[in-house]
Design a protein around this motif. Structure first.
Motif, mmCIF file in Angstrom:
data_model
loop_
_atom_site.group_PDB
_atom_site.id
_atom_site.type_symbol
_atom_site.label_atom_id
_atom_site.label_comp_id
_atom_site.label_asym_id
_atom_site.label_seq_id
_atom_site.Cartn_x
_atom_site.Cartn_y
_atom_site.Cartn_z
ATOM 1 N N GLY A 360 43.480 37.389 35.260
ATOM 2 C CA GLY A 360 43.937 37.942 34.004
ATOM 3 C C GLY A 360 42.920 37.961 32.880
ATOM 4 O O GLY A 360 42.980 38.831 32.004
ATOM 5 N N MET A 361 41.959 37.032 32.881
ATOM 6 C CA MET A 361 41.063 36.908 31.732
ATOM 7 C C MET A 361 40.204 38.166 31.502
ATOM 8 O O MET A 361 40.065 38.604 30.352
ATOM 9 C CB MET A 361 40.195 35.672 31.890
ATOM 10 N N PRO A 362 39.595 38.774 32.533
ATOM 11 C CA PRO A 362 38.850 40.012 32.254
ATOM 12 C C PRO A 362 39.731 41.121 31.686
ATOM 13 O O PRO A 362 39.301 41.860 30.795
ATOM 14 C CB PRO A 362 38.277 40.393 33.631
ATOM 15 N N HIS A 363 40.975 41.244 32.179
ATOM 16 C CA HIS A 363 41.892 42.246 31.626
ATOM 17 C C HIS A 363 42.193 41.931 30.160
ATOM 18 O O HIS A 363 42.268 42.829 29.318
ATOM 19 C CB HIS A 363 43.186 42.262 32.433
ATOM 20 N N PHE A 364 42.382 40.649 29.866
ATOM 21 C CA PHE A 364 42.638 40.231 28.488
ATOM 22 C C PHE A 364 41.456 40.576 27.590
ATOM 23 O O PHE A 364 41.637 41.086 26.468
ATOM 24 C CB PHE A 364 42.914 38.719 28.457
ATOM 25 N N VAL A 365 40.239 40.312 28.047
ATOM 26 C CA VAL A 365 39.046 40.622 27.254
ATOM 27 C C VAL A 365 38.988 42.114 26.954
ATOM 28 O O VAL A 365 38.681 42.534 25.820
ATOM 29 C CB VAL A 365 37.775 40.153 27.990
#
Length: 523
Positions: A360-365
């Motif tokens: 999820g973190m790359p999508h969040f960024v």
């Protein structure tokens, strides 16, 4: 004169943003790990496999052996080419293209990771048409984002995905700002989505936002056409990914089910595995006993997945687009973050090894960088505050993850222990099957740095705990390695295996029954 100073200040911030990946990696490696980038040597699990897969592509292209598990090959094996493990091969091909030019050493991935992130951050202010305030926010966010910095000096796949996320954010802003008619930017976005989707097919869902009818938001026909195009793009990425991805036969932990197996059971009328998957995820993610810095970051991702569309529509700033384009931005956040959260809870195990955060973190960024351009920055200050609060705990995680990767002493001792024995596996050009150029690691889970000393032309297969399965053969791979005494006893009973030698804890066998010709593949 004042405007000149302002422009010079903005350019200085821009240069600092572009230099940030190198400065962060240098500071972490030199001052936290007390090492140098030249000491980097993959030593655990996936980094070793990825490095070796890229080494094979650099050395012999698709002419190497098969990567995977339990001697299961990807669908592309029917075309007589070497195939890859469960992560497929597309991001490895990108790194291999660079390795062909600059060479491929244990330290090369770190410099490539830095290069990708530097390029993405250097382009971001230009793509976003951003001023000093936006660049300053990006500097603060990425400098305090220790989770991303934890992977940059170690993991290729995660560092590459963060780079892609940054580039996607800028290209999507240009595309949606122009109402879907940004010319070269839209074409570049289409190419990047296709590449990103082939490396991580959840991103292929962004084809939907790409095809949104910005100027005809109330037309059912336009929406149906957009949906059809998006599904076609996703299907192409999904097929391309699976073509070179060997099946993964293991579960995150014994007795569990995840992925397609859950839905295959559902189609047979058994909803139990899906219910267990969802229950495990919700309990694992929301139980106080599981509290950690990474879990709190995952809660942040979940919170902004719901908040991003609402903030886009209700709290937009003056430069934000209007009308259908604004609705398009809101829909982008729904597709980008909602899809990965759905996958985390209903397909993967979000709570096992914090898989949900890694996904999820790359999508969040990606969504955050667009939000910073289109909504009031005060709504994003909690992100910076949380990252600063969690920094000490994340720094501890960084030391644990990075410690073994930067031990030059470990690398040198490993070379003496393994290299002489492993060098006896000879690559055979023009072999009748890629299995002839495959080394099977038999009865050993996570061989770590041992993978690094298997000749780069050879594919690597992994067969775990054969002694628990009463395995009796036959084997397909031309070469077999083991360091488990119980597994060696099994190998000694399998017809066609010839003992080659041993060194340290390792034993090497040649599989004469694989039909690879004299000496099992010697040139």
């Amino acid at each position: 004169m004042r405007r000149l100073y302002e422009r010079l200040g903005a350019y200085a911030l821009w240069a600092a943003l572009a230099a940030l990946p190198f400065l962060c990696v240098y500071g972490f490696v030199h001052y936290v790990l007390r090492a140098s980038i030249a000491d980097h040597f993959p030593s655990n699990g996936d980094p070793c496999v990825f490095w070796h897969e890229i080494a094979t592509l650099v050395s012999v292209g698709l002419g190497g052996g098969h990567y995977g598990y339990e001697e299961l090959a990807a669908p592309a094996a029917k075309y007589g080419v070497g195939t890859f493990a469960a992560h497929s091969m597309w991001f490895q091909m990108i790194y291999a293209g660079i390795g062909k030019v600059v060479g491929w050493k244990p330290q090369t991935p770190v410099w490539v990771n830095i290069g990708f992130l530097t390029a993405a951050l250097a382009l971001l202010p230009w793509l976003m048409r951003a001023g000093a305030r936006y660049i300053l926010f990006c500097l603060a966010f990425f400098a305090s984002c220790l989770y991303m910095q934890m992977f940059t000096p170690i993991m290729m796949s995660e560092a590459f995905q963060f780079s892609v996320a940054i580039a996607l954010a800028g290209l999507f802003f240009r595309h949606i700002e122009a109402g879907g008619g940004a010319g070269a930017f839209s074409k570049a976005l289409w190419v990047l989505i296709a590449c990103a989707g082939a490396t991580r097919y959840s991103w292929a869902l962004l084809f939907f936002a790409y095809h949104m009818p910005f100027e005809r938001m109330r037309s059912p026909k336009a929406w149906a056409l957009a949906m059809a195009k998006a599904l076609a793009g996703f299907a192409l990425c999904f097929v391309a990914y699976l073509l070179f991805a060997a099946p993964y036969p293991y579960e995150p932990f014994p007795g569990s089910h995840f992925g397609m197996a859950v839905y295959a059971s559902l189609l047979r009328g058994d909803a139990g595995p899906l219910a267990a998957l969802v229950k495990t995820n919700f309990l694992g993610v929301f139980e106080p006993e599981q509290m950690s810095a990474q879990l709190m970051l995952f809660w942040m991702v979940i919170a902004y997945a719901f908040a991003a569309p609402l903030l886009t529509l209700k709290e937009r700033n003056a430069p934000a687009p209007e009308g259908g384009r604004l609705a398009g931005l809101a829909m982008f956040h729904v597709v980008n973050m909602g899809s990965i959260l759905a996958a985390s809870f209903f397909y993967y195990y979000a709570a096992v090894g914090m898989t949900g955060l890694r996904l999820g973190m790359p999508h969040f960024v990606c969504s955050l960088l667009i939000l910073a351009r289109t909504v009031r920055l005060r709504w994003l200050m909690p992100v910076l505050a949380l990252q600063l609060v969690l920094a000490p705990a994340l720094m501890t995680d960084m030391r644990m993850v990075g410690g073994t990767e930067y031990s030059g002493v470990t690398a040198r001792s490993g070379a003496h222990e393994f290299q002489e024995l492993f060098s006896k596996m000879a690559y055979r050009k023009g072999a009748p099957s890629p299995w002839c150029n495959t080394a099977l690691v038999f009865g050993s889970y996570s061989t770590g740095q041992a993978f690094m000393f298997i000749p780069p032309e050879m594919g690597i297969n992994d067969m775990r705990f054969p002694e628990d399965k009463n395995f009796a053969g036959p084997l397909k791979s031309g070469w077999v390695l083991t360091r488990v005494p119980g597994a060696r006893k099994i190998l000694e009973r399998i017809p066609g295996l010839e003992f080659v030698g041993e060194q340290g804890a390792w034993s090497l066998f040649r599989n004469a029954a694989a039909g690879c010709g004299p000496a099992g593949g010697a040139q």
